[in-house]
Design a protein around this motif. Structure first.
Motif, mmCIF file in Angstrom:
data_model
loop_
_atom_site.group_PDB
_atom_site.id
_atom_site.type_symbol
_atom_site.label_atom_id
_atom_site.label_comp_id
_atom_site.label_asym_id
_atom_site.label_seq_id
_atom_site.Cartn_x
_atom_site.Cartn_y
_atom_site.Cartn_z
ATOM 1 N N THR A 259 -2.765 14.916 -9.286
ATOM 2 C CA THR A 259 -2.147 13.948 -10.205
ATOM 3 C C THR A 259 -1.869 12.635 -9.490
ATOM 4 O O THR A 259 -2.116 11.540 -10.039
ATOM 5 C CB THR A 259 -0.832 14.523 -10.773
ATOM 6 N N HIS A 260 -1.406 12.754 -8.238
ATOM 7 C CA HIS A 260 -1.137 11.560 -7.441
ATOM 8 C C HIS A 260 -2.414 10.757 -7.199
ATOM 9 O O HIS A 260 -2.438 9.517 -7.299
ATOM 10 C CB HIS A 260 -0.511 11.963 -6.105
ATOM 11 N N LEU A 261 -3.519 11.445 -6.889
ATOM 12 C CA LEU A 261 -4.790 10.772 -6.648
ATOM 13 C C LEU A 261 -5.269 10.072 -7.921
ATOM 14 O O LEU A 261 -5.783 8.939 -7.867
ATOM 15 C CB LEU A 261 -5.841 11.768 -6.170
ATOM 16 N N LYS A 262 -5.106 10.723 -9.066
ATOM 17 C CA LYS A 262 -5.507 10.114 -10.342
ATOM 18 C C LYS A 262 -4.732 8.826 -10.576
ATOM 19 O O LYS A 262 -5.296 7.813 -11.047
ATOM 20 C CB LYS A 262 -5.257 11.097 -11.486
ATOM 21 N N GLU A 263 -3.441 8.834 -10.234
ATOM 22 C CA GLU A 263 -2.625 7.626 -10.385
ATOM 23 C C GLU A 263 -3.140 6.502 -9.494
ATOM 24 O O GLU A 263 -3.165 5.336 -9.902
ATOM 25 C CB GLU A 263 -1.167 7.949 -10.054
ATOM 26 N N ILE A 264 -3.537 6.865 -8.285
ATOM 27 C CA ILE A 264 -4.080 5.876 -7.350
ATOM 28 C C ILE A 264 -5.387 5.297 -7.895
ATOM 29 O O ILE A 264 -5.612 4.066 -7.879
ATOM 30 C CB ILE A 264 -4.311 6.496 -5.956
ATOM 31 N N LEU A 265 -6.271 6.174 -8.388
ATOM 32 C CA LEU A 265 -7.563 5.725 -8.924
ATOM 33 C C LEU A 265 -7.376 4.835 -10.152
ATOM 34 O O LEU A 265 -8.086 3.827 -10.328
ATOM 35 C CB LEU A 265 -8.438 6.926 -9.269
ATOM 36 N N GLY A 274 -6.949 -3.326 -2.235
ATOM 37 C CA GLY A 274 -6.736 -3.744 -0.852
ATOM 38 C C GLY A 274 -6.740 -2.553 0.084
ATOM 39 O O GLY A 274 -6.952 -1.404 -0.316
ATOM 40 N N ASN A 275 -6.491 -2.839 1.367
ATOM 41 C CA ASN A 275 -6.499 -1.761 2.374
ATOM 42 C C ASN A 275 -5.428 -0.696 2.103
ATOM 43 O O ASN A 275 -5.638 0.480 2.375
ATOM 44 C CB ASN A 275 -6.291 -2.347 3.768
ATOM 45 N N LYS A 276 -4.303 -1.127 1.556
ATOM 46 C CA LYS A 276 -3.211 -0.185 1.313
ATOM 47 C C LYS A 276 -3.634 0.896 0.322
ATOM 48 O O LYS A 276 -3.434 2.090 0.557
ATOM 49 C CB LYS A 276 -1.988 -0.934 0.788
ATOM 50 N N LEU A 277 -4.236 0.462 -0.810
ATOM 51 C CA LEU A 277 -4.679 1.434 -1.812
ATOM 52 C C LEU A 277 -5.817 2.298 -1.283
ATOM 53 O O LEU A 277 -5.879 3.498 -1.560
ATOM 54 C CB LEU A 277 -5.126 0.713 -3.085
ATOM 55 N N LYS A 278 -6.712 1.691 -0.519
ATOM 56 C CA LYS A 278 -7.820 2.462 0.066
ATOM 57 C C LYS A 278 -7.292 3.553 0.996
ATOM 58 O O LYS A 278 -7.760 4.686 0.965
ATOM 59 C CB LYS A 278 -8.751 1.534 0.846
ATOM 60 N N ASN A 279 -6.313 3.189 1.800
ATOM 61 C CA ASN A 279 -5.725 4.159 2.729
ATOM 62 C C ASN A 279 -5.010 5.281 1.975
ATOM 63 O O ASN A 279 -5.099 6.455 2.352
ATOM 64 C CB ASN A 279 -4.745 3.464 3.673
ATOM 65 N N GLN A 280 -4.310 4.907 0.896
ATOM 66 C CA GLN A 280 -3.619 5.918 0.088
ATOM 67 C C GLN A 280 -4.620 6.881 -0.535
ATOM 68 O O GLN A 280 -4.394 8.096 -0.581
ATOM 69 C CB GLN A 280 -2.788 5.239 -1.002
ATOM 70 N N THR A 283 -6.061 9.179 2.224
ATOM 71 C CA THR A 283 -5.041 10.154 2.647
ATOM 72 C C THR A 283 -4.893 11.255 1.603
ATOM 73 O O THR A 283 -4.816 12.445 1.929
ATOM 74 C CB THR A 283 -3.686 9.457 2.860
ATOM 75 N N SER A 284 -4.853 10.858 0.317
ATOM 76 C CA SER A 284 -4.713 11.821 -0.757
ATOM 77 C C SER A 284 -5.928 12.743 -0.835
ATOM 78 O O SER A 284 -5.786 13.961 -1.039
ATOM 79 C CB SER A 284 -4.524 11.092 -2.088
ATOM 80 N N GLU A 285 -7.112 12.192 -0.665
ATOM 81 C CA GLU A 285 -8.336 13.007 -0.719
ATOM 82 C C GLU A 285 -8.377 14.021 0.420
ATOM 83 O O GLU A 285 -8.793 15.169 0.219
ATOM 84 C CB GLU A 285 -9.576 12.103 -0.663
#
Length: 422
Positions: A259-265, A274-280, A283-285
């Motif tokens: 669910t967290h990854l879906k929110e990020i996507l 940006g780099n922050k979202l890419k890193n998140q 990390t989630s994956e």
């Protein structure tokens, strides 16, 4: 004053109320030691028919037919009362004279000085040098202020005072200890009280732990005898992994992270990436892949162990004003579940129900350097918020010239062992 042999009942009634009371100085421990070859003596001093000093002594052949008379965590006496100590010691020597003695050995349950949680001496703590002086004056030799485990009983312990409610006390635990207790529970580890029927499973865990850590393990017969002799003084805590909870908790964590990854996507579709979202996202994956693998392991464990599996054990004993953790072990393949934290927490909680004011996590090294090989044991035990207790140490009163030959050979043996270990 009169020196006398005491009945078991006389000794029991005196010992249980003494300020230095210990399970080592009990009729129950005496019975256990007698099974394994020790002859037992209960002796004491009476003043106007009231016992004012006493001890349980074990008699064992040590060297060249000579015998060691050992008072584990004894004597039970006011060591500051030199008159009483001198009388008791002199009369005890007379009592043992015709029994072929080599030495009288003691390691009193007497505090030398109080230390803080990091091992440093507390400012208000006073050293009990008077006890040492008095013992030397009546013929005892002090083995010194050792910092390792070479003597019979541990000189260094971590002790926690239960002087407030559990929830308040838990706030004094280190952050990592609190986190591990909660995480261990969430993973599906639970604690149950062991019975005689659990001794075989318990022994298996302790033997495997001993082999891994290279120390001598007790036999199943010993634990059976211990259980029978100590009775309600002995308590067994068994950590077991519940497969159903393990699977369900892992599924819940996986669902939460997906669910967290879906929110990020979703956020990446709407916002500038940006780099922050890419890193998140990365990390989630990675966490999801880890949890998927964990779920596979959990399902396999559940199928193989439908009733769960014992993965850790802790033996505790009630000892005067203290509740002591005596033996513990875990199966190394389940180390990641950190069952020891939950067993020690159960030990603490149980002390409240027994109205015991102190929890003693027992032996540690007296070296408080993070580089020391035994520092991890200290770090784990002090994580529960207790302070370091430094006891007075071990003493011996020579009763034969052979004693000095015995000590010399023993010291040579220890030096050889230390050299080999290096």
């Amino acid at each position: 004053m009169r020196f006398e042999t005491l009945t078991e009942e006389e000794f029991r009634n005196f010992a249980k109320n003494h300020e230095q009371a210990s399970f080592f100085q009990t009729v129950e421990t005496a019975k256990l030691r007698s099974i394994y070859g020790s002859k037992i003596h209960f002796v004491g001093v009476k003043r106007r028919e009231k016992i004012v000093a006493a001890t349980m002594l074990t008699e064992t052949i040590t060297f060249l037919g000579k015998k060691t008379f050992y008072a584990p965590r004894g004597f039970l006496i006011d060591y500051h009362d030199l008159v009483l100590l001198k009388f008791f010691t002199e009369e005890l020597k007379k009592y043992l004279k015709d029994k072929n003695p080599l030495q009288i050995k003691i390691d009193p349950n007497v505090l030398y000085q109080m230390r803080a949680n990091d091992g440093s001496v507390m400012e208000q703590s006073e050293k009990d040098d008077l006890t040492i002086r008095n013992l030397k004056q009546v013929g005892f030799q002090h083995y010194g202020f050792n910092t390792d485990f070479i003597y019979t009983q541990s000189r260094w312990n971590v002790r926690l005072e239960l002087n407030q409610g559990y929830e308040e006390l838990k706030k004094r635990f280190s952050k990592s200890t609190r986190k591990n207790i909660d995480a261990t529970y969430d993973k599906g580890v639970r604690i149950r009280k062991g019975t005689f029927a659990d001794l075989e499973s318990m022994e298996d865990i302790l033997i495997k732990t001993a082999e891994r850590k290279q120390f001598e393990a007790r036999s199943l017969e010993y634990y059976k005898d211990m259980y029978q002799c100590l009775g309600s003084m002995m308590n067994i805590y068994i950590a077991y992994l519940d497969g159903d909870i393990y699977v369900n908790s892992t599924k819940a964590l996986l669902d939460k992270e997906e669910t967290h990854l879906k929110e990020i996507l979703d956020k990446m579709k709407k916002d500038m990436v940006g780099n922050k979202l890419k890193n998140q996202k990365e990390t989630s994956e990675r966490l999801i892949e880890k949890l998927k693998k964990e779920l596979e392991e959990a399902i396999a464990f559940q199928k193989e162990n439908p009733k769960g599996k014992d993965i850790g054990v802790l033996i505790s004993v009630e000892s005067g004003l203290e509740y002591i953790t005596l033996y513990s072990g875990i199966l190394v393949e389940y180390k990641k579940f950190t069952p020891k934290y939950l067993m020690y927490d159960a030990h603490i909680r149980d002390a409240y129900t027994k109205s015991i004011p102190y929890v003693n996590f027992y032996g540690i090294s007296g070296v408080f350097d993070p580089k020391d090989k035994d520092y991890g044991m200290f770090e784990f035990k002090r994580g529960f918020g207790g302070n370091v207790v430094e006891l007075i140490g071990e003493f011996s009163c020579p009763m034969s010239f052979c004693y000095y030959l015995y000590i010399g050979l023993r010291n040579i043996k220890r030096k050889i062992r230390d050299f080999r270990s290096r």
